[in-house]
Scaffold this motif. Structure first.
Motif, PDB file in Angstrom:
ATOM      1  N   GLN A  60       0.863  -1.192   0.000  1.00 30.22           N
ATOM      2  CA  GLN A  60       0.000   0.000   0.000  1.00 30.22           C
ATOM      3  C   GLN A  60       0.894   1.235   0.000  1.00 30.22           C
ATOM      4  O   GLN A  60       1.904   1.272   0.708  1.00 30.22           O
ATOM      5  N   PRO A 118      -6.162   3.511   3.883  1.00 35.16           N
ATOM      6  CA  PRO A 118      -6.131   2.174   3.270  1.00 35.16           C
ATOM      7  C   PRO A 118      -6.815   1.140   4.162  1.00 35.16           C
ATOM      8  O   PRO A 118      -6.854   1.285   5.381  1.00 35.16           O
ATOM      9  N   LYS A 120     -10.300  -2.154   0.066  1.00 36.07           N
ATOM     10  CA  LYS A 120     -10.237  -0.987  -0.827  1.00 36.07           C
ATOM     11  C   LYS A 120      -9.105  -1.165  -1.837  1.00 36.07           C
ATOM     12  O   LYS A 120      -8.007  -1.553  -1.469  1.00 36.07           O
ATOM     13  N   GLY A 134      -6.104  -0.012  -4.430  1.00 32.06           N
ATOM     14  CA  GLY A 134      -5.060   1.004  -4.249  1.00 32.06           C
ATOM     15  C   GLY A 134      -5.348   2.264  -5.049  1.00 32.06           C
ATOM     16  O   GLY A 134      -6.261   2.314  -5.872  1.00 32.06           O
ATOM     17  N   ASN A 180      -5.873   6.590  -0.327  1.00 36.43           N
ATOM     18  CA  ASN A 180      -5.131   5.678   0.550  1.00 36.43           C
ATOM     19  C   ASN A 180      -3.997   6.458   1.213  1.00 36.43           C
ATOM     20  O   ASN A 180      -2.832   6.303   0.860  1.00 36.43           O
TER      21      ASN A 180
END
Length: 681
Positions: free
Chosen positions: A222, A416, A420, A422, A448
């Protein structure tokens, strides 16, 4: 099911937003199936109307049909991106073909198309305004571009292709999400954290603890975890490991591998374009873009490449010399770029992300962007906890204009989580249109960003604040929509125009007058020092040529995939094809085992196929447009009013170049962009 399925009822919520808590997973499929039946009946009434076809009883009636279905589909697919689960992804695989088939059924309804064609062919005798003309053109072309003129056999073929394409794109996105969520780098030794800022270490410790690894540090792919890791971690082997993990997403020959899916998507798009009479998919897409033709896009990208390449090579050589000066005996590789680039930037400008973070507390940045919207367009944002949300992290606001009139509902979803995807995006749960009443939109931005840690609030990097401004620019385009027809309203514009409202807003972030509104130290409350603002400005072109080259490389790769001909449509090796397409922009050697195409959601899952060039195209527009604000004043009311009335509120009601010229007084030139990027000869 129908009596208690919220998707089949009017929403009795504040401003008619979706009642998220009431909608269960098992409501979606039966609800959407019933709404398809309802829409089918509406379409039948239009097609079988015994009155002569008119703009009102055919084009407008068609535009207004299927509202409930559109709403249910918007809710479902928005949540499948922002708050998904295995069950929801399974549902998407079942619902997506239903919607694709129904869409094809409408577009290939001969009786309906015959009525549309009569109105289109007799438009010179009708008293239509510009917006009506645009709706008529878009409706007619929509049918033609979806196979309405094809033979029965080819219509079936078109339906099969579009269905397969919808499924392949879904699968592509699921694989990328699984790969992003599936990778974890667990660090046990504090030595391996050397160089990392305190905030990133705290966040990694919290992430590890949540997964049951107390006393360790967890890093993921992430962005808030990955980017600081690549910029600051001294341990080169770990940077290499992390980089290769990131760049090999969906490229490992396992169940989540996207190589065959990429080939399939490209082949399906090509076959669809051929069926409709186009040479390739890029020709098909660009017919409805400002750029018009693939050659124009390639010329545009290659012209920028010519201007950026010499400077980008200089930037790489400068960094190599810097590495040498530091006494680090290495060959500079891609996983070194962010690390040494950050170090050199700090040395050159005495500036790095960590110096700026304390001034960019998320809540203050959000308040700042609301103030910008207020100063430019007279909007106020009121947090309203009575508006239902789909996750506890989401915040809901009601938006009003200077007279107190309701303009929009605005959702903000910043951190994040595993459900969800990216990146960052803007979307809407309801568009804007007018009947006797003005139906106002429900707009959302999903990001994010760096989450709060045990010891600190959410403190953003400069890039994250830039992303906030970018997505909020899209949101303003949606919120300020003021059209008659939802299919032409808000962000429903040519794809290479849609980034203008988002990218122009990023320019404000470089200006003291804007930063003074919100950039203050999260502990002391002191305003961001003037010398830091000067450093932001001075460093704004730092490695700009390298970044430009990166964007150009993605644009060229996108065009290469979508300009394939019959002779070369069967690509044997995805990575080799990609390398050839990006070769002229490459400043490093390719790394075996890595691939961009297999994770390039913008073009294989989102709407940017044959359109990734739009970001650079819109930069030309945004730099040119912002030069007016620079000249007249950052918050000049006359300029802001003109931008709002000619660009933001108009949506796709006219050709974008006409709208742009009305604001600017002339067509855009590349000069302002080259000057801003430091690429002017």
């Amino acid at each position: 099911m129908s009596s208690n399925n919220p998707l089949l009822q009017s929403f009795s919520t504040p401003f008619g937003v979706p009642p998220f808590a009431q909608i269960q997973l098992d409501h979606y499929q039966p609800g959407i199936e019933q709404l398809i039946e309802k829409s089918r009946a509406e379409i039948q009434l239009i097609a079988e109307n015994e009155e002569a076809p008119s703009f009102e009883n055919t084009i407008v009636a068609l535009e207004r049909s299927g509202r409930g279905l559109d709403q249910a589909a918007e809710i479902f697919f928005n949540l499948n991106s922002a708050e998904t689960s295995d069950e929801m992804q399974a549902l998407a695989n079942s619902i997506s073909p239903l919607l694709t088939e129904f869409g094809n059924e409408i577009m290939q309804n001969e009786q309906l198309f015959a009525r549309v064609k009569v109105v289109y062919d007799t438009q010179s005798g009708l008293s239509l305004d510009k917006e009506d003309h645009m709706l008529l053109r878009k409706t007619y072309l929509g049918f033609v571009r979806s196979g309405a003129n094809l033979s029965e056999a080819d219509k079936k073929k078109y339906s099969a292709l579009s269905n397969a394409l919808a499924m392949a794109s879904l699968k592509f996105g699921e694989n990328v999400l699984a790969e992003t969520n599936g990778y974890e780098l667990l660090i046990e030794s504090e030595e391996d954290l050397v160089g990392l800022p305190e905030g990133a270490i705290d966040a990694a410790a919290l992430a590890a603890e949540e997964k049951g690894h107390k006393g360790m540090w967890l890093f993921t792919l992430q962005a808030p975890s990955f980017l600081p890791f690549m910029e600051y971690v001294e341990n080169r082997e770990l940077r290499e490991k992390m980089y290769k993990a990131y760049m090999s997403k969906a490229f490992k020959g396992d169940e989540f591998d996207n190589q065959e899916i990429v080939k399939e998507i490209v082949r399906l798009r090509f076959e669809m374009a051929q069926l409709l009479g186009y040479d390739n998919y890029a020709d098909y897409v660009l017919e409805e873009r400002m750029a018009e033709k693939p050659q124009k896009v390639k010329d545009f990208l290659n012209d920028l490449l010519e201007k950026a390449l010499p400077k980008a090579k200089e930037e790489v050589e400068e960094l190599k010399a810097y590495v040498k000066k530091l006494g680090d005996d290495i060959t500079l590789e891609r996983w070194d770029w962010a690390f040494y680039s950050q170090k050199l930037k700090n040395e050159k400008y005495q500036l790095d992300d960590e110096m700026l973070r304390p001034y960019f507390q998320l809540e203050k940045a959000v308040d700042g962007i609301f103030q910008v919207a207020q100063k430019l367009y007279g909007l106020t944002f009121k947090k309203n906890d009575d508006i239902p949300v789909y996750h506890k992290d989401v915040q809901a606001y009601e938006v009003e204009d200077e007279s107190g009139k309701h303009i929009s509902v605005f959702y903000a979803d910043f951190f994040p989580r595993s459900g969800k995807r990216g990146g960052a995006w803007m979307t809407s749960y309801r568009g804007q249109w007018k009947t006797e009443a003005d139906h106002r939109p429900v707009v959302s931005i999903v990001c994010n960003f760096t989450p709060p840690s045990a010891t600190k609030p959410s403190l953003l990097t400069y890039n994250e604040v830039e992303t906030l401004f970018h997505e909020f620019g899209h949101a303003l385009h949606g919120m300020l929509a003021d059209g008659k027809y939802s299919s032409l309203s808000g962000t429903s514009v040519y794809w290479d125009f849609v980034e203008l409202p988002s990218q122009i807003l990023e320019n404000w972030l470089m200006e003291k007058e804007c930063l003074d509104l919100f950039a203050s130290h999260y502990q002391t409350g002191a305003s961001i020092p003037a010398d830091l603002i000067e450093k932001i400005k001075a460093s704004s072109n730092y490695h700009e040529a390298y970044q430009t080259l990166r964007q150009i490389s993605f644009g060229l790769m996108d065009m290469a995939w979508h300009s394939l001909s019959k002779e070369n449509i069967d690509v044997a090796d995805v990575a080799a094809f990609e390398q050839t397409a990006m070769q002229q922009t490459d400043l490093f050697n390719p790394i075996p085992g890595t691939c961009m195409s297999t994770q390039f959601s913008h073009i294989f899952q989102g709407g940017y196929a044959a359109g990734y060039y739009s970001y650079k195209w819109a930069e030309v527009l945004d730099a040119d447009a912002f030069s007016v604000f620079k000249e007249k004043g950052l918050f000049d009311s006359v300029t802001a009013k003109s931008f709002k009335e000619n660009i933001l509120s108009k949506g796709g009601s006219e050709h974008p170049m006409e709208l742009y010229k009305r604001f600017r007084g002339q067509e855009p030139t590349v000069d302002a962009l080259l000057e801003r990027s430091g690429l002017k000869a």
